[in-house]
Write a protein that holds these residues in place. Structure first.
Motif, PDB file in Angstrom:
ATOM      1  N   VAL A 250     -22.933  48.814  17.207  1.00 35.60           N
ATOM      2  CA  VAL A 250     -23.458  48.894  18.572  1.00 35.60           C
ATOM      3  C   VAL A 250     -23.612  50.349  18.987  1.00 35.60           C
ATOM      4  O   VAL A 250     -24.659  50.763  19.496  1.00 35.60           O
ATOM      5  N   LYS A 251     -22.584  51.163  18.760  1.00 35.77           N
ATOM      6  CA  LYS A 251     -22.599  52.568  19.189  1.00 35.77           C
ATOM      7  C   LYS A 251     -23.591  53.406  18.390  1.00 35.77           C
ATOM      8  O   LYS A 251     -24.402  54.147  18.953  1.00 35.77           O
ATOM      9  N   VAL A 252     -23.539  53.302  17.078  1.00 36.59           N
ATOM     10  CA  VAL A 252     -24.332  54.193  16.224  1.00 36.59           C
ATOM     11  C   VAL A 252     -25.776  53.720  16.080  1.00 36.59           C
ATOM     12  O   VAL A 252     -26.707  54.512  16.199  1.00 36.59           O
ATOM     13  N   LEU A 253     -25.980  52.438  15.820  1.00 33.43           N
ATOM     14  CA  LEU A 253     -27.324  51.943  15.528  1.00 33.43           C
ATOM     15  C   LEU A 253     -27.978  51.203  16.695  1.00 33.43           C
ATOM     16  O   LEU A 253     -29.131  50.780  16.585  1.00 33.43           O
ATOM     17  N   GLY A 254     -27.249  51.019  17.793  1.00 33.11           N
ATOM     18  CA  GLY A 254     -27.837  50.365  18.951  1.00 33.11           C
ATOM     19  C   GLY A 254     -28.018  48.868  18.806  1.00 33.11           C
ATOM     20  O   GLY A 254     -28.844  48.265  19.491  1.00 33.11           O
ATOM     21  N   ALA A 255     -27.247  48.248  17.919  1.00 33.17           N
ATOM     22  CA  ALA A 255     -27.323  46.797  17.752  1.00 33.17           C
ATOM     23  C   ALA A 255     -26.818  46.115  19.016  1.00 33.17           C
ATOM     24  O   ALA A 255     -26.037  46.684  19.779  1.00 33.17           O
ATOM     25  N   SER A 256     -27.258  44.890  19.216  1.00 29.71           N
ATOM     26  CA  SER A 256     -26.711  44.100  20.319  1.00 29.71           C
ATOM     27  C   SER A 256     -25.973  42.897  19.736  1.00 29.71           C
ATOM     28  O   SER A 256     -26.351  42.363  18.692  1.00 29.71           O
ATOM     29  N   VAL A 257     -24.920  42.507  20.417  1.00 29.12           N
ATOM     30  CA  VAL A 257     -24.079  41.401  19.947  1.00 29.12           C
ATOM     31  C   VAL A 257     -24.710  40.085  20.373  1.00 29.12           C
ATOM     32  O   VAL A 257     -24.965  39.857  21.552  1.00 29.12           O
ATOM     33  N   TYR A 258     -24.954  39.217  19.392  1.00 32.50           N
ATOM     34  CA  TYR A 258     -25.482  37.886  19.667  1.00 32.50           C
ATOM     35  C   TYR A 258     -24.336  36.885  19.823  1.00 32.50           C
ATOM     36  O   TYR A 258     -24.381  36.005  20.657  1.00 32.50           O
ATOM     37  N   GLY A 259     -23.311  37.032  18.982  1.00 28.29           N
ATOM     38  CA  GLY A 259     -22.175  36.121  19.050  1.00 28.29           C
ATOM     39  C   GLY A 259     -21.005  36.637  18.239  1.00 28.29           C
ATOM     40  O   GLY A 259     -21.172  37.451  17.332  1.00 28.29           O
ATOM     41  N   GLU A 260     -19.814  36.178  18.611  1.00 27.62           N
ATOM     42  CA  GLU A 260     -18.588  36.533  17.888  1.00 27.62           C
ATOM     43  C   GLU A 260     -17.792  35.259  17.678  1.00 27.62           C
ATOM     44  O   GLU A 260     -17.745  34.399  18.561  1.00 27.62           O
ATOM     45  N   TYR A 261     -17.146  35.163  16.525  1.00 34.06           N
ATOM     46  CA  TYR A 261     -16.488  33.919  16.153  1.00 34.06           C
ATOM     47  C   TYR A 261     -15.111  34.186  15.557  1.00 34.06           C
ATOM     48  O   TYR A 261     -15.003  34.650  14.424  1.00 34.06           O
ATOM     49  N   GLY A 262     -14.080  33.905  16.360  1.00 36.49           N
ATOM     50  CA  GLY A 262     -12.705  33.917  15.883  1.00 36.49           C
ATOM     51  C   GLY A 262     -12.167  35.244  15.394  1.00 36.49           C
ATOM     52  O   GLY A 262     -11.196  35.265  14.648  1.00 36.49           O
ATOM     53  N   GLY A 263     -12.792  36.346  15.764  1.00 37.31           N
ATOM     54  CA  GLY A 263     -12.317  37.649  15.314  1.00 37.31           C
ATOM     55  C   GLY A 263     -12.617  37.957  13.856  1.00 37.31           C
ATOM     56  O   GLY A 263     -12.238  39.000  13.341  1.00 37.31           O
ATOM     57  N   THR A 264     -13.316  37.042  13.173  1.00 36.00           N
ATOM     58  CA  THR A 264     -13.605  37.250  11.757  1.00 36.00           C
ATOM     59  C   THR A 264     -15.086  37.395  11.460  1.00 36.00           C
ATOM     60  O   THR A 264     -15.461  37.711  10.333  1.00 36.00           O
ATOM     61  N   SER A 265     -15.939  37.154  12.460  1.00 35.02           N
ATOM     62  CA  SER A 265     -17.370  37.315  12.222  1.00 35.02           C
ATOM     63  C   SER A 265     -18.084  37.676  13.519  1.00 35.02           C
ATOM     64  O   SER A 265     -17.687  37.262  14.607  1.00 35.02           O
ATOM     65  N   VAL A 266     -19.133  38.468  13.350  1.00 36.90           N
ATOM     66  CA  VAL A 266     -19.946  38.935  14.458  1.00 36.90           C
ATOM     67  C   VAL A 266     -21.402  38.851  14.029  1.00 36.90           C
ATOM     68  O   VAL A 266     -21.755  39.285  12.927  1.00 36.90           O
ATOM     69  N   VAL A 267     -22.236  38.282  14.888  1.00 36.71           N
ATOM     70  CA  VAL A 267     -23.676  38.241  14.633  1.00 36.71           C
ATOM     71  C   VAL A 267     -24.319  39.281  15.532  1.00 36.71           C
ATOM     72  O   VAL A 267     -24.129  39.274  16.747  1.00 36.71           O
ATOM     73  N   LEU A 268     -25.066  40.180  14.916  1.00 38.76           N
ATOM     74  CA  LEU A 268     -25.748  41.249  15.639  1.00 38.76           C
ATOM     75  C   LEU A 268     -27.254  41.086  15.526  1.00 38.76           C
ATOM     76  O   LEU A 268     -27.761  40.584  14.520  1.00 38.76           O
ATOM     77  N   ASP A 269     -27.947  41.547  16.542  1.00 36.90           N
ATOM     78  CA  ASP A 269     -29.392  41.695  16.489  1.00 36.90           C
ATOM     79  C   ASP A 269     -29.639  43.187  16.284  1.00 36.90           C
ATOM     80  O   ASP A 269     -29.309  43.999  17.146  1.00 36.90           O
TER      81      ASP A 269
END
Length: 131
Positions: A26-45
């Motif tokens: 998010v900070k470096v590449l400007g990705a946006s968070v689509y969803g997070e699941y249980g602290g073990t996975s993150v979906v980014l756009d």
């Protein structure tokens, strides 16, 4: 069905810490968070593409011989993500200011200027400008 069809394609990277990696993307590449699941996975756009960050794990019934692991040695690469940019030097300055650590300054290879950097787990990225 005689032709492969899909609705989307997601690139997955195995990371040590999903939260720390999310913050870096998010900070470096400007990705946006689509969803997070249980602290073990993150979906980014990221630039209109899905990027799934997952923590490692062992085999499961649908993949009985497969273990997911973050890169063990950042200098032995089996894949990388490449970003085509209009201004390699400007992008290098921007991403450096945001915390990206480049392997070297952009290098003109004749026809292309490029530079490489890694995420916190060692996944390799390239910025590349056609000249």
């Amino acid at each position: 069905m005689d032709q492969f069809e899909a609705r989307a394609m997601t690139h997955m990277l195995v990371v040590e810490d999903a939260t720390a990696s999310r913050d870096w993307y998010v900070k470096v590449l400007g990705a946006s968070v689509y969803g997070e699941y249980g602290g073990t996975s993150v979906v980014l756009d990221l630039l209109g593409n899905w990027l799934l960050l997952v923590t490692g794990g062992g085999p499961s019934p649908e993949k009985p011989t497969v273990t997911f692991a973050a890169p063990g040695d950042a200098d032995h690469v089996s894949s990388q993500l490449i970003f085509r940019v209009d201004d390699c030097q400007g992008t290098y300055v921007l991403l450096s200011a945001r915390g990206a650590q480049f392997l070297s300054a952009p290098l003109d290879r004749g026809g292309e200027i490029r530079a490489f950097f890694r995420d916190p787990d060692g996944h390799l990225f390239e910025i590349s400008q056609l000249t």
